[in-house]
Scaffold this motif. Structure first.
Motif, short mmCIF file in Angstrom:
data_model
loop_
_atom_site.label_atom_id
_atom_site.label_comp_id
_atom_site.label_asym_id
_atom_site.label_seq_id
_atom_site.Cartn_x
_atom_site.Cartn_y
_atom_site.Cartn_z
N ASN A 21 0.86 -1.17 0.00
CA ASN A 21 0.00 0.00 0.00
C ASN A 21 0.90 1.22 0.00
O ASN A 21 1.39 1.66 1.04
CB ASN A 21 -0.89 0.00 1.24
N SER A 23 0.26 4.24 -0.47
CA SER A 23 -0.28 5.39 0.22
C SER A 23 0.09 5.35 1.70
O SER A 23 0.57 6.33 2.27
CB SER A 23 -1.81 5.42 0.07
N ASN A 27 3.07 7.74 3.90
CA ASN A 27 2.56 8.73 4.83
C ASN A 27 3.68 9.22 5.73
O ASN A 27 4.49 8.45 6.24
CB ASN A 27 1.44 8.14 5.70
N LYS A 34 9.30 11.11 -1.57
CA LYS A 34 8.29 10.50 -2.43
C LYS A 34 8.73 10.57 -3.89
O LYS A 34 8.56 9.64 -4.65
CB LYS A 34 6.95 11.21 -2.24
N PHE A 55 -2.87 5.92 -7.92
CA PHE A 55 -3.40 5.57 -6.62
C PHE A 55 -4.82 5.06 -6.81
O PHE A 55 -5.61 5.68 -7.51
CB PHE A 55 -3.41 6.79 -5.68
N SER A 57 -8.33 3.65 -4.66
CA SER A 57 -8.90 3.72 -3.33
C SER A 57 -9.46 2.39 -2.84
O SER A 57 -9.61 2.19 -1.63
CB SER A 57 -10.00 4.78 -3.29
N ASN A 221 -1.41 10.91 -4.01
CA ASN A 221 -0.68 10.39 -2.85
C ASN A 221 0.06 11.48 -2.09
O ASN A 221 1.17 11.28 -1.60
CB ASN A 221 0.32 9.32 -3.31
#
Length: 247
Positions: A21, A23, A27, A34, A55, A57, A221
């Motif tokens: 993941n 995303s 974080n 990034k 990305f 969802s 993202n």
């Protein structure tokens, strides 16, 4: 580097999405970090690389994107891009940007249908056709050219089958952009369309999801994506194309 090593271990984009993941993993990471990860993705295989600037969802959105969307970076060279834009601008630069489209889907744009190209550009157009369509007869004769200003955007819509057929493809010139596909409030996918890339959409992504080009400055993202003037060379299928397979 961990993301890149793991990315090489998976053979399909769908497996990559399930196992990693991005995303969540990104974080708290600064923009510079990034960008390093996303730049490094271009060292992966072409199959992996052409799906990682995105990305999704939900798993369903990832599945539909995998089945109905393809992205090929660097499909045209800088020289081919320059030649195409030079020919297009002979007509487009005489026109002003239009604030609204007849179906209210596009803001700050100008467009035209083009049937004849200079020989060097005709070779590029034919390469698009041969890459996307099984038979040249499955492609509409005219080429649609859409010029979107830096201040423009395309609102969520589904292209009419009457004008576009079951398959829509486009080459992005002069700037990258973010295309968003949305099924509902929860299910959507954001895809960065790099400059000089070719995209192809069909199946659920074509018929069920709306698609749009996000206003400047877009974000994927948590990363800002800046867009300048963007010209799209679009080739669409006709009624003879069933488009079950492409690319």
């Amino acid at each position: 580097q961990w993301y890149l090593r793991r990315g090489r271990e998976f053979q399909t984009f769908q497996h990559y999405l399930i196992q990693i993941n991005l995303s969540a993993g990104m974080n708290g990471m600064g923009t510079f970090g990034k960008r390093r990860i996303l730049r490094g993705v271009y060292g992966l295989s072409p199959m992996m690389r052409r799906h990682l600037n995105c990305f999704t969802s939900t798993p369903l959105a990832a599945k539909h994107l995998t089945e109905g969307f393809n992205l090929i970076p660097d499909f045209v060279t800088e020289e081919e891009e320059s030649a195409l834009v030079s020919e297009i601008d002979q007509k487009l630069l005489r026109r002003k940007y239009v604030q609204g489209h007849w179906d209210a889907a596009i803001v700050n744009f100008r467009e035209m249908e083009k049937h004849m190209w200079q020989p060097e550009n005709e070779r590029t157009i034919q390469r698009i056709i041969s890459r996307v369509f099984d038979e040249p007869s499955h492609c509409q004769a005219s080429t649609h050219v859409l010029d979107l200003s830096a201040e423009g955007h395309i609102k969520p819509h589904i292209d009419s089958i009457k004008f576009c057929g079951s398959l829509v493809s486009g080459v992005s010139l002069l700037s990258e952009a973010v295309m968003r596909f949305r099924l509902d409030e929860k299910g959507y996918a954001d895809v960065i369309l790099p400059r000089r890339s070719l995209y192809v959409m069909k199946r659920e992504i074509r018929y069920t999801y709306t698609h749009e080009i996000l206003p400047n400055i877009a974000e994927v993202n948590g990363m800002p994506v800046y867009r300048s003037r963007r010209v799209t060379i679009m080739k669409r299928s006709n009624e003879n194309c069933h488009c079950e397979e492409f690319l």
